[in-house]
Design a protein around this motif. Structure first.
Motif, PDB file in Angstrom:
ATOM      1  N   ARG A 109      -7.862  -3.011   1.898  1.00  0.00           N
ATOM      2  CA  ARG A 109      -8.228  -2.210   1.975  1.00  0.00           C
ATOM      3  C   ARG A 109      -6.753  -1.232   1.447  1.00  0.00           C
ATOM      4  N   ARG A 110      -5.838  -2.544   2.028  1.00  0.00           N
ATOM      5  CA  ARG A 110      -4.718  -1.932   1.695  1.00  0.00           C
ATOM      6  C   ARG A 110      -3.983  -2.544   0.335  1.00  0.00           C
ATOM      7  N   ILE A 111      -4.306  -2.464  -0.540  1.00  0.00           N
ATOM      8  CA  ILE A 111      -4.219  -2.847  -1.904  1.00  0.00           C
ATOM      9  C   ILE A 111      -4.265  -1.765  -2.587  1.00  0.00           C
ATOM     10  N   ALA A 112      -5.316  -0.722  -2.386  1.00  0.00           N
ATOM     11  CA  ALA A 112      -5.737   0.359  -2.386  1.00  0.00           C
ATOM     12  C   ALA A 112      -4.839   1.679  -1.849  1.00  0.00           C
ATOM     13  N   VAL A 113      -5.158   1.728  -0.532  1.00  0.00           N
ATOM     14  CA  VAL A 113      -5.134   3.066   0.148  1.00  0.00           C
ATOM     15  C   VAL A 113      -3.419   2.385   0.603  1.00  0.00           C
ATOM     16  N   GLY A 114      -2.595   0.989   1.191  1.00  0.00           N
ATOM     17  CA  GLY A 114      -1.473   1.395   1.625  1.00  0.00           C
ATOM     18  C   GLY A 114      -1.782   1.054   2.925  1.00  0.00           C
ATOM     19  N   ALA A 115      -1.317   0.822   4.183  1.00  0.00           N
ATOM     20  CA  ALA A 115      -1.299   0.096   5.662  1.00  0.00           C
ATOM     21  C   ALA A 115      -1.725   1.426   6.400  1.00  0.00           C
ATOM     22  N   CYS A 116      -1.391   0.145   7.945  1.00  0.00           N
ATOM     23  CA  CYS A 116      -1.137   1.463   8.886  1.00  0.00           C
ATOM     24  C   CYS A 116      -0.449   2.295   8.629  1.00  0.00           C
ATOM     25  N   ARG A 117       0.802   1.991   8.766  1.00  0.00           N
ATOM     26  CA  ARG A 117       1.933   2.439   8.599  1.00  0.00           C
ATOM     27  C   ARG A 117       1.646   4.628   7.531  1.00  0.00           C
ATOM     28  N   TYR A 146      15.783  10.450  11.707  1.00  0.00           N
ATOM     29  CA  TYR A 146      15.439   9.482  11.645  1.00  0.00           C
ATOM     30  C   TYR A 146      13.599   9.198  11.354  1.00  0.00           C
ATOM     31  N   ASP A 147      13.189   8.339  10.582  1.00  0.00           N
ATOM     32  CA  ASP A 147      11.623   8.465  11.544  1.00  0.00           C
ATOM     33  C   ASP A 147      11.010   7.368  12.267  1.00  0.00           C
ATOM     34  N   LEU A 148      11.484   7.594  13.382  1.00  0.00           N
ATOM     35  CA  LEU A 148      10.862   6.858  14.337  1.00  0.00           C
ATOM     36  C   LEU A 148       9.378   6.558  13.990  1.00  0.00           C
ATOM     37  N   VAL A 149       8.138   7.351  13.319  1.00  0.00           N
ATOM     38  CA  VAL A 149       7.178   6.994  13.193  1.00  0.00           C
ATOM     39  C   VAL A 149       6.890   5.389  12.364  1.00  0.00           C
ATOM     40  N   LYS A 150       7.103   5.577  11.517  1.00  0.00           N
ATOM     41  CA  LYS A 150       7.119   4.412  10.385  1.00  0.00           C
ATOM     42  C   LYS A 150       7.936   3.215  11.365  1.00  0.00           C
ATOM     43  N   LEU A 151       9.321   3.438  11.785  1.00  0.00           N
ATOM     44  CA  LEU A 151       9.642   2.450  12.651  1.00  0.00           C
ATOM     45  C   LEU A 151       9.420   1.914  13.399  1.00  0.00           C
ATOM     46  N   LEU A 152       8.178   2.469  14.112  1.00  0.00           N
ATOM     47  CA  LEU A 152       7.739   2.405  15.263  1.00  0.00           C
ATOM     48  C   LEU A 152       6.334   1.346  15.168  1.00  0.00           C
ATOM     49  N   THR A 153       6.341   1.672  14.084  1.00  0.00           N
ATOM     50  CA  THR A 153       4.885   1.448  13.305  1.00  0.00           C
ATOM     51  C   THR A 153       5.254  -0.693  12.672  1.00  0.00           C
TER      52      THR A 153
END
Length: 364
Positions: A109-117, A146-153
């Protein structure tokens, strides 16, 4: 080492005198294991769940099955459909929410809604100096600094040890169907998937299994909407052949779980590679790979291959990434990065983990 609190984890990290191998459920080993095992199994449990706000917060060691069961009680789900690697990798244990985030695990479903990140709201983690750090929150908002949330994922535990994650969840769907085309070669299958994805009919899965001769397109939503969109999509697919509609809930769910988990490769020997490329490039690269097994997902943007040796050398210079998911080939697990990006990544690791404790050697 199995800490039960953040403070205990921080103390263990400060006292460490050698590499640490960060372990969640142990279901997704990456590369060659190094160092003493540091398990997050003792830090488990859902700490906040607000169905009305579509928000869930859980400790990193929480089993993913526990999360999904709790969400199902409220008719909600993790929209990005995280893969279960156990059958493919021959592992046991329970996938954890922290491991899922650390590897940015996402399914068809990533192609429709995006990834876990794309569903991450916040994280808590301990860095290599033993500092407890919080970033993000419990609602979607613009990021400053810094967006550490995206960076750590997706950092595979190389920047810090996750202790808690906050995610956006989504309502489950009323119904789903699969439109199936039979007997297409790879080029025609990719073209059919591209036509479906570029239509306005909200396709949430597009996969092709050459061995089975099946090209699959998934539609989800309210029953009346799905019925209308299925009929309209049949017309879009008509130039590629006559598609059939599978609407048995058990069959549809099982088919996409098999795509998600690459079930067709589970019992087959050999190295398994994960190729991320532009969909239109995929058939030509697959031909170069001379693979014994192939499965296309993400409308051709993700290709799973069974082939021996150094796939990257065989493909040459190409626009994409080849990751060794399972096997013994003496090559880096991840696609080597261009020098400027590699230098930036090394700089980040030096800042977050100055002693090089966390999962050394995995990502460069």
């Amino acid at each position: 080492m199995t800490p039960e609190t953040e403070d205990a984890l921080a103390q263990m990290i400060m006292a460490a005198d050698g590499p640490l191998r960060i372990v969640g459920g142990g279901t997704r080993p990456v590369g060659h294991s190094m160092g003493a095992a540091l398990s997050l199994a003792g830090m488990s449990g859902i700490t906040l769940y607000e169905p009305g706000a579509l928000t869930l917060v859980a400790k990193a060691g929480t089993p993913l099955a526990e999360i999904e069961t709790r969400l199902a009680e409220e008719n909600q789900r993790l929209a990005f459909e995280p893969m279960d690697h156990r059958a493919l990798l021959g592992t046991t244990g329970e996938p954890t929410i922290g491991g899922m985030v650390a590897a940015n695990v996402s399914g068809p479903r990533r192609i429709a809604v995006g990834a876990c990140r794309d569903f991450m709201l916040g994280v808590r983690f301990v860095d290599g100096a033993g500092n407890i750090i919080k970033n993000g929150g419990r609602v979607m908002k613009n990021v400053t600094g810094y967006d550490l949330v995206k960076l750590l994922t997706g950092s595979y535990g190389t920047l810090g040890v996750l202790t808690e994650v906050a995610l956006k969840v989504m309502p489950d769907v009323e119904t789903q169907v699969t439109l199936v085309l039979q007997g297409l070669d790879d080029n025609r299958a990719v073209a059919a998937m591209a036509a479906a994805m570029s239509s306005p009919f909200e396709v949430t899965g597009a996969a092709h299994d050459p061995a089975a001769g099946r090209t699959m397109l998934r539609l989800e939503g309210f029953a009346t909407s799905v019925a209308y969109r299925a009929q309209a999509l049949l017309a879009v697919l008509a130039p590629f052949g006559t598609a059939t509609v599978e609407d048995d809930p058990t069959t549809v769910t099982a088919s996409w779980a098999a795509v998600r988990d690459v079930a067709g490769f589970a019992d087959q020997p050999g190295d398994v590679w994960r190729l991320s490329v532009k969909p239109s490039d995929a058939p030509e690269l697959v031909a170069k790979a001379r693979a014994r097994g192939v499965i296309y997902d993400w409308a051709g943007g993700l290709v799973w291959l069974i082939c021996e040796g150094d796939l990257r050398a065989r493909l040459g210079d190409f626009g994409g990434h080849a990751t060794l998911i399972r096997g013994t080939a003496d090559v880096p697990v991840f696609q080597p990065e261009p020098a400027p990006i590699a230098a930036m990544a090394a700089g980040l690791r030096a800042k977050f983990d100055p002693r090089g404790l966390f999962n050394p050697g995995i990502m460069g």
